[in-house]
Design a protein around this motif. Structure first.
Motif, mmCIF file in Angstrom:
data_model
loop_
_atom_site.group_PDB
_atom_site.id
_atom_site.type_symbol
_atom_site.label_atom_id
_atom_site.label_comp_id
_atom_site.label_asym_id
_atom_site.label_seq_id
_atom_site.Cartn_x
_atom_site.Cartn_y
_atom_site.Cartn_z
ATOM 1 N N UNK A 29 30.409 62.025 -23.247
ATOM 2 C CA UNK A 29 31.045 61.658 -24.512
ATOM 3 C C UNK A 29 30.962 60.155 -24.775
ATOM 4 N N UNK A 30 31.081 59.350 -23.727
ATOM 5 C CA UNK A 30 30.961 57.905 -23.898
ATOM 6 C C UNK A 30 29.539 57.537 -24.299
ATOM 7 N N UNK A 31 28.556 58.149 -23.653
ATOM 8 C CA UNK A 31 27.154 57.899 -24.012
ATOM 9 C C UNK A 31 26.902 58.300 -25.459
ATOM 10 N N UNK A 32 27.433 59.444 -25.875
ATOM 11 C CA UNK A 32 27.269 59.895 -27.261
ATOM 12 C C UNK A 32 27.882 58.900 -28.236
ATOM 13 N N UNK A 33 29.024 58.306 -27.863
ATOM 14 C CA UNK A 33 29.654 57.312 -28.721
ATOM 15 C C UNK A 33 28.763 56.074 -28.853
ATOM 16 N N UNK A 34 28.192 55.621 -27.738
ATOM 17 C CA UNK A 34 27.276 54.477 -27.801
ATOM 18 C C UNK A 34 26.101 54.781 -28.717
ATOM 19 N N UNK A 35 25.534 55.971 -28.584
ATOM 20 C CA UNK A 35 24.394 56.362 -29.414
ATOM 21 C C UNK A 35 24.797 56.411 -30.886
ATOM 22 N N UNK A 36 25.994 56.923 -31.163
ATOM 23 C CA UNK A 36 26.480 56.986 -32.543
ATOM 24 C C UNK A 36 26.575 55.586 -33.158
ATOM 25 N N UNK A 43 19.911 55.875 -31.061
ATOM 26 C CA UNK A 43 19.373 56.636 -29.934
ATOM 27 C C UNK A 43 18.692 55.749 -28.892
ATOM 28 N N UNK A 44 18.176 54.607 -29.322
ATOM 29 C CA UNK A 44 17.473 53.722 -28.398
ATOM 30 C C UNK A 44 18.308 53.202 -27.245
ATOM 31 N N UNK A 45 19.646 53.244 -27.353
ATOM 32 C CA UNK A 45 20.486 52.729 -26.263
ATOM 33 C C UNK A 45 20.755 53.764 -25.181
ATOM 34 N N UNK A 46 20.448 55.035 -25.452
ATOM 35 C CA UNK A 46 20.774 56.082 -24.471
ATOM 36 C C UNK A 46 20.240 55.758 -23.071
ATOM 37 N N UNK A 47 18.967 55.400 -22.912
ATOM 38 C CA UNK A 47 18.470 55.161 -21.556
ATOM 39 C C UNK A 47 19.076 53.927 -20.883
ATOM 40 N N UNK A 48 19.708 53.073 -21.661
ATOM 41 C CA UNK A 48 20.267 51.838 -21.111
ATOM 42 C C UNK A 48 21.790 51.863 -21.015
ATOM 43 N N UNK A 49 22.404 52.972 -21.402
ATOM 44 C CA UNK A 49 23.861 53.089 -21.374
ATOM 45 C C UNK A 49 24.333 53.356 -19.952
ATOM 46 N N UNK A 50 25.404 52.678 -19.582
ATOM 47 C CA UNK A 50 25.972 52.880 -18.253
ATOM 48 C C UNK A 50 27.455 53.175 -18.390
ATOM 49 N N UNK A 51 27.892 54.233 -17.712
ATOM 50 C CA UNK A 51 29.297 54.618 -17.703
ATOM 51 C C UNK A 51 29.719 54.755 -16.248
ATOM 52 N N UNK A 52 30.736 54.007 -15.871
ATOM 53 C CA UNK A 52 31.239 54.016 -14.507
ATOM 54 C C UNK A 52 32.649 54.600 -14.520
ATOM 55 N N UNK A 53 32.843 55.673 -13.776
ATOM 56 C CA UNK A 53 34.156 56.305 -13.649
ATOM 57 C C UNK A 53 34.632 56.046 -12.225
ATOM 58 N N UNK A 54 35.682 55.249 -12.105
ATOM 59 C CA UNK A 54 36.200 54.878 -10.792
ATOM 60 C C UNK A 54 37.577 55.492 -10.562
ATOM 61 N N UNK A 55 37.830 55.832 -9.309
ATOM 62 C CA UNK A 55 39.142 56.341 -8.931
ATOM 63 C C UNK A 55 39.873 55.263 -8.133
ATOM 64 N N UNK A 56 41.117 55.030 -8.500
ATOM 65 C CA UNK A 56 41.943 54.016 -7.863
ATOM 66 C C UNK A 56 43.029 54.723 -7.053
ATOM 67 N N UNK A 57 43.238 54.261 -5.827
ATOM 68 C CA UNK A 57 44.267 54.851 -4.969
ATOM 69 C C UNK A 57 45.632 54.785 -5.652
#
Length: 72
Positions: free
Chosen positions: A24-31, A35-49
Motif C-alpha cells: 500500500x505504501x508503494x502504491x501511494x508513492x506510485x500514485x 510508475x517510474x518510482x516503483x523500482x526505487x521505492x523502499x519501505x522498511x517495517x521495523x519492530x521495536x521491543x
C-alpha cells in the motif's frame, strides 16, 4: 528514491500485514510520483521491543496502549 520507515511494537503485525503495508505504501508513492518510482521505492517495517519507544516524554508499552502484551 521514495522511502518510508514504519516502526511498530514487536509482535503486533504478522507477515501478511507487513506485506500489505509495503504494497500500500508503494502504491501511494506510485500514485503521487508516477510508475517510474516503483523500482526505487523502499519501505522498511521495523519492530521495536515493548517499552523501547515513547513520545511526549513517556515510555510507551503495549499495556499502556490497551493491547495485550506479547506472550513469551
Amino acid at each position: 528514491m521514495p522511502f518510508a520507515n514504519y516502526k511498530f511494537p514487536e509482535g503486533i503485525l504478522d507477515h501478511a500485514r507487513k506485506e500489505e503495508i509495503i504494497h500500500r505504501t508503494t502504491a501511494m508513492f506510485v500514485e503521487y510520483f508516477g510508475e517510474g518510482v516503483r523500482p526505487y521505492s523502499m519501505v522498511l517495517v521495523e519492530e521495536v521491543a515493548d517499552g523501547g519507544w515513547g513520545r511526549a516524554d513517556e515510555t510507551l508499552t503495549l499495556e499502556k496502549m490497551g493491547l495485550a502484551p506479547k506472550s513469551k
